[in-house]
Design an enzyme around this catalytic site. Structure first.
Site, short mmCIF file in Angstrom:
data_model
loop_
_atom_site.label_atom_id
_atom_site.label_comp_id
_atom_site.label_asym_id
_atom_site.label_seq_id
_atom_site.Cartn_x
_atom_site.Cartn_y
_atom_site.Cartn_z
N LYS A 26 1.01 -1.09 0.13
CA LYS A 26 -0.02 0.09 0.03
C LYS A 26 1.00 1.08 0.06
O LYS A 26 0.55 2.23 -0.72
CB LYS A 26 -1.02 0.09 1.12
CG LYS A 26 -1.64 1.02 1.38
CD LYS A 26 -2.92 0.71 2.50
CE LYS A 26 -2.58 1.13 3.57
NZ LYS A 26 -2.69 2.46 4.21
N ARG A 126 -8.49 12.63 12.18
CA ARG A 126 -6.95 12.26 12.18
C ARG A 126 -6.38 13.51 12.32
O ARG A 126 -6.88 14.59 11.75
CB ARG A 126 -6.58 11.42 11.30
CG ARG A 126 -7.31 10.07 11.39
CD ARG A 126 -6.96 8.99 10.51
NE ARG A 126 -5.34 8.73 10.90
CZ ARG A 126 -4.71 7.96 10.08
NH1 ARG A 126 -5.19 7.15 8.95
NH2 ARG A 126 -3.53 7.49 10.16
N GLN A 171 4.47 9.65 6.67
CA GLN A 171 3.70 10.31 5.83
C GLN A 171 4.05 11.93 6.02
O GLN A 171 4.03 12.63 4.81
CB GLN A 171 2.28 10.15 6.42
CG GLN A 171 1.84 8.85 6.32
CD GLN A 171 0.39 8.72 6.76
OE1 GLN A 171 -0.22 9.60 7.43
NE2 GLN A 171 -0.15 7.37 6.65
N ASP A 319 1.95 -0.47 12.19
CA ASP A 319 0.88 -1.15 11.57
C ASP A 319 0.87 -2.56 11.83
O ASP A 319 -0.48 -3.08 11.80
CB ASP A 319 1.15 -1.10 10.09
CG ASP A 319 1.06 0.48 9.32
OD1 ASP A 319 0.51 1.46 10.39
OD2 ASP A 319 1.16 0.80 8.44
C1 S3P Z 1 2.45 5.01 6.08
C2 S3P Z 1 3.20 5.52 7.28
C3 S3P Z 1 2.51 5.18 8.76
C4 S3P Z 1 1.58 4.16 8.49
C5 S3P Z 1 0.69 3.93 7.48
C6 S3P Z 1 1.28 4.18 5.99
C7 S3P Z 1 3.14 5.43 4.85
O1 S3P Z 1 1.95 6.46 8.98
O2 S3P Z 1 0.90 3.80 9.82
O3 S3P Z 1 -0.38 3.06 7.39
O4 S3P Z 1 2.76 5.00 4.05
O5 S3P Z 1 3.86 6.32 4.93
P1 S3P Z 1 2.44 7.56 9.88
O6 S3P Z 1 3.50 7.83 8.72
O7 S3P Z 1 1.50 8.36 10.24
O8 S3P Z 1 3.23 6.74 11.00
#
Ligand code: S3P
Length: 433
Positions: A26, A126, A171, A319
């Protein structure tokens, strides 16, 4: 018992046996979708994530002017906008996907125009302040709704910054990188815990130069991106449900092909090994700098031991923590999780829901602000599970159900399709009953 469309009955299993290929990662699919839509040229992806979250990203990028052509159930061809998006006529709907909203914000902040981003009820709860701060430091204007979506970006040229992220978040790091890509000068992000580095690797794959030290990543801008062809590695966070199911049954033997094993994502294999699982990795190769390999796992004959998860490990396993909590009662010594406060602001409050559902199955569990203590050596019974519409809670407790006494009803089971629509079918394929 009559079962509603959103519910799923999970029966106990005797063993986990077989081999599977899992849908594409993903995190990587989001990044490939955004970067290819922004790049010049036509990119083609196979084993692209089949989840609703990545479909949200594709729809947003199409609304911004990219041409998105679904060439098969898990393949897509994307013609990019060559660095200049078209402001969308309607709000961009990010659905349930925090990755979409936070990363696209960074991509759009340096673009001319006004962009409004919305999401579903969960996403609208969120925290978005974490992206407003750095983007505003770069000179962008973001209007949030009490710290949340809907959010509006008034985009335009930005200035490079040197930013230390207060919470570990790939993220947020990616959001700033995507803004930095389009901004004159060098933008640097410093992080105390090294979060997943898919954005750094993907940016390089699309031709950008990104530099890294032990605790920082820098990007100079502006830089153009060029189209690529890629096969997305299987999703290790989806694989986690099957790997954790396999460790529940002495005599299990499961093979997962072409799984993404990026070291910033693969800590689960260390944790399962610490619990006693036997894991081998075969056919390791690199695809666009992402490690991919076949994972074979079998459970320890003597049962699982115990482990503690905290600090950087908790951030890197974020996750996978719900499913580890869900199998913890079946270990001999339990699992202790700390330093995972971020779990409370995911698609649901995953600490509260993990505790609630463990208790519903008859387990003893102690809840902390930043984690859980789940003692081992417990027997669970089938129960009604409240997934809270959270895909990872629904799947985690479907795994716990495999070793419970009696059947378990998963409410909100359809939420699995956010990341893994094939989950229940594949589980039925490898669960011996
Ligand atoms: C993700 C980063 C994580 C993760 C999310 C996907 C990503 O979140 O929990 O399912 O693809 O960069 P955070 O960056 O908010 O920790």
């Amino acid at each position: 018992m009559s079962i509603a469309a959103q519910e799923r009955l999970v029966r106990p299993a005797r063993n986990i046996l077989g081999s599977l290929c899992l849908p594409g990662d993903k995190s990587i699919s989001h990044r490939y979708a955004m970067l290819s839509a922004f790049a010049e040229g036509v990119s083609r992806f196979t084993n692209f994530s089949t989840g609703a979250d990545c479909a949200s990203t594709l729809a947003c990028m199409a609304a911004l002017g990219a041409k998105v052509n679904r060439t098969g159930p898990d393949s897509v061809e994307i013609t990019g906008v060559a660095g200049r998006v078209t402001p969308a006529k309607h709000p961009l709907d990010c659905g349930n996907s925090g990755s979409t909203m936070r990363m696209i914000s960074g991509l759009l902040a340096p673009q001319q125009g006004r962009f409004t981003l919305i999401g579903d009820a969960s996403l609208s709860r969120r925290p978005m302040e974490r992206i407003r701060k750095p983007l505003e430091a770069m000179g962008a204007r973001l209007t949030l709704t009490e710290g949340h979506a809907p959010l509006t970006i008034d985009g335009g040229p930005l200035i490079a910054i040197d930013y230390t992220t207060p919470v570990p978040s790939a993220q947020v790091k990616s959001c700033i990188l995507l803004a930095g890509l389009q901004t004159a000068g060098t933008t640097t992000i410093r992080e105390a815990v090294r979060t997943r580095d898919h954005s750094e690797l993907a940016l390089r794959a699309f031709g950008a130069s990104v530099t890294r030290t032990a605790d920082s990543v820098s990007i100079g801008g502006p830089q153009p991106l060029h189209a690529i062809d890629a096969a997305v590695p299987g999703d290790l966070s989806s694989a986690a449900f099957f790997l954790c199911a396999a460790v529940l049954f002495p005599g299990s033997n499961l093979v997962l092909d072409a799984i993404g094993l990026n070291p910033t994502r693969a800590s689960l294999l260390d944790v399962l090994t610490a619990l006693g699982a036997r894991i081998s990795v075969l056919n390791l190769e690199e695809k666009h700098a992402e490690l991919v390999g076949t994972v074979q796992i079998s459970a320890p004959a003597e049962g699982m031991g115990s482990t503690e998860i905290g600090g950087a490990l908790a951030a890197q396993l974020i996750d996978e923590l719900p499913v580890l909590a869900a199998i913890a009662p079946y270990t001999s010594g339990g699992i202790r999780i700390r330093g995972a406060r971020e779990l409370r602001v995911k698609e649901s409050d995953r600490i509260a829901l993990a505790a609630k559902n463990l208790r519903a199955m008859g387990a003893e569990v102690e809840e902390f602000e930043d984690g859980l203590d789940v003692p081992g050596g417990q027997t669970l019974h089938g129960a009604t599970i409240d997934s809270g519409g959270d895909h990872r809670i629904a799947m985690a407790f479907s795994v716990a159900a495999l070793r419970a006494e009696g059947e378990t009803l998963i409410q909100g089971a359809e939420s699995a399709s956010i990341s893994f629509p094939e989950f229940f079918d594949l589980l039925d394929r490898v669960a011996e009953r």
